[in-house]
Design an enzyme around this catalytic site. Structure first.
Site, short mmCIF file in Angstrom:
data_model
loop_
_atom_site.label_atom_id
_atom_site.label_comp_id
_atom_site.label_asym_id
_atom_site.label_seq_id
_atom_site.Cartn_x
_atom_site.Cartn_y
_atom_site.Cartn_z
CE LYS A 111 25.97 -36.23 -37.19
NZ LYS A 111 25.59 -37.04 -36.04
CE LYS A 193 31.65 -40.75 -42.11
NZ LYS A 193 31.20 -40.47 -40.74
CE LYS A 196 24.63 -44.37 -39.83
NZ LYS A 196 24.05 -44.47 -38.50
#
Ligand code: TYM
Length: 329
Positions: A111, A193, A196
């Site tokens: 992140k 993966k 979103k």
């Protein structure tokens, strides 16, 4: 009854990864537990959010929990920000967590690489808040996807450390993952993966996708060489589609191989698309209907926040006493 806790962020568009890795399992196993399902809005602001959008999405997510089959009378469905004990316990646990432990978190590394202009300390201590979420309710089991495994481990470590200093304060939680669906991959890049935040919308099936979009994305899903529907690590694209199909239908992979024996990838992709479509449609309809019922949803929010506060405060008071804060008089 044993206690179950889980949560989800109302940021971005939820995908069938969130549904199959988490929400569907909550519905499947929830009846056996005393359940707390949180919309974790405190976590969401570790990344900059537009306030109106966050508020809207949080309400949609809370409603989705109910639409997906969680009974709001039996389960405690609430906003994390409505229970201040999460933030308070999180502070205390920060003082029992080492920088070195947090430095190892792969999600922080990912992140912060993506948000290089806003590597804030909330993003760094994110796992501590997550540990507080879980430990506050004396949770026995936490159903999540595999990407949360490292966070679950640190929650267990922090809880165990605290207990070893102060005695048995916290229940140490176990992780729960479904047999299939613990890691749904992108339809376009099966090594990644499903997420979103993927820039390529064709890689993800969003829970809000219309039927034709769902079918189109599955038809375009990347598959592997060959033509047989076989569950194998060498065929990550087909394997992912079989996982999705099994997670929804409850079938075994062997059964699916048999079902599509002699049929090509095209037939199989269409079948998976239709299964997903049939699964999502009633949830979408129910969510739309519930969102119109302001009074009912407001009632759920209010009642469940009270319930969550009651249980969370019990643990928090115990912790405050253990660490030496003065008694309330
Ligand atoms: P979040 O909001 O990123 O994801 C919510 C849940 O969806 C699962 N998930 C997936 N499962 C399978 N395949 C995928 N592709 C996939 N993508 C997401 C996640 O594993 C998760 O279970 N930090 C958490 C929220 C949280 C939490 C908690 C969870 C905060 N406090 C306490 C459990 C307990 C998160 O960001 O999840």
């Amino acid at each position: 009854k044993k206690v179950l806790f889980s949560g989800m962020q109302a940021t971005g568009n939820l995908t069938i990864g969130n549904y199959l890795g988490a929400l569907k399992n909550w519905v499947n196993i929830g009846d056996e537990y005393e359940c707390f399902f949180s919309v974790v809005d405190l976590h969401s602001i570790t990344v900059r959010q537009d306030p109106a959008t966050l508020r809207k999405r949080a309400r949609e997510l809370l409603t989705l929990y109910i639409a997906a089959g969680l009974d709001a009378e039996k389960n405690c469905i609430y906003y994390q920000s409505h229970v201040s004990a999460h933030a308070e316990l999180s502070w205390i646990l920060n003082c029992f967590t080492y920088m070195g432990e947090l430095n190892r978190m792969t999600q922080f590394k990912d992140k912060s690489a993506k948000n290089a202009d806003n590597i804030n300390s909330g993003l760094f201590t994110y796992p501590v808040l997550m540990a507080a979420d879980i430990l506050l309710y004396q949770t026995d089991v936490v159903p999540v996807g595999i990407d949360q495994m490292q966070h679950l481990e640190i929650a267990r470590d922090i809880g165990t450390r605290f207990n070893s200093i102060y005695g048995d304060v916290f229940t140490i939680p176990e992780i729960y993952m479904g047999k299939v669906g613990r890691k749904i991959m992108s339809l376009q890049e099966p090594s990644k993966k499903m997420s979103k935040s993927d820039e390529n919308p064709n890689g993800s099936i969003y829970l809000t996708d219309e039927p034709d979009a769902i079918i189109r994305k599955f038809k375009r899903a990347v598959t592997d060489s060959g033509s047989d529907v076989i569950y194998s690590e060498d065929k990550p694209g087909i394997k992912n589609l079989i996982d999705i199909y099994c997670a929804i239908t409850g079938k075994e992979t062997k059964e699916v191989e048999k079902e599509f024996d002699g049929k090509g990838y095209g037939d199989f992709k269409l079948a998976v698309g239709e299964t997903v479509m049939d699964c999502l449609k009633p949830i979408q309809d129910k969510q739309k209907e519930l969102l119109k019922d302001k009074q009912y949803i407001d009632g759920v929010i209010k009642n469940n926040a009270e319930k969550a506060n009651y249980f969370a405060t019990k643990t928090l008071r115990k912790v405050q006493r253990k660490v030496g804060f003065p008694d309330r008089v």
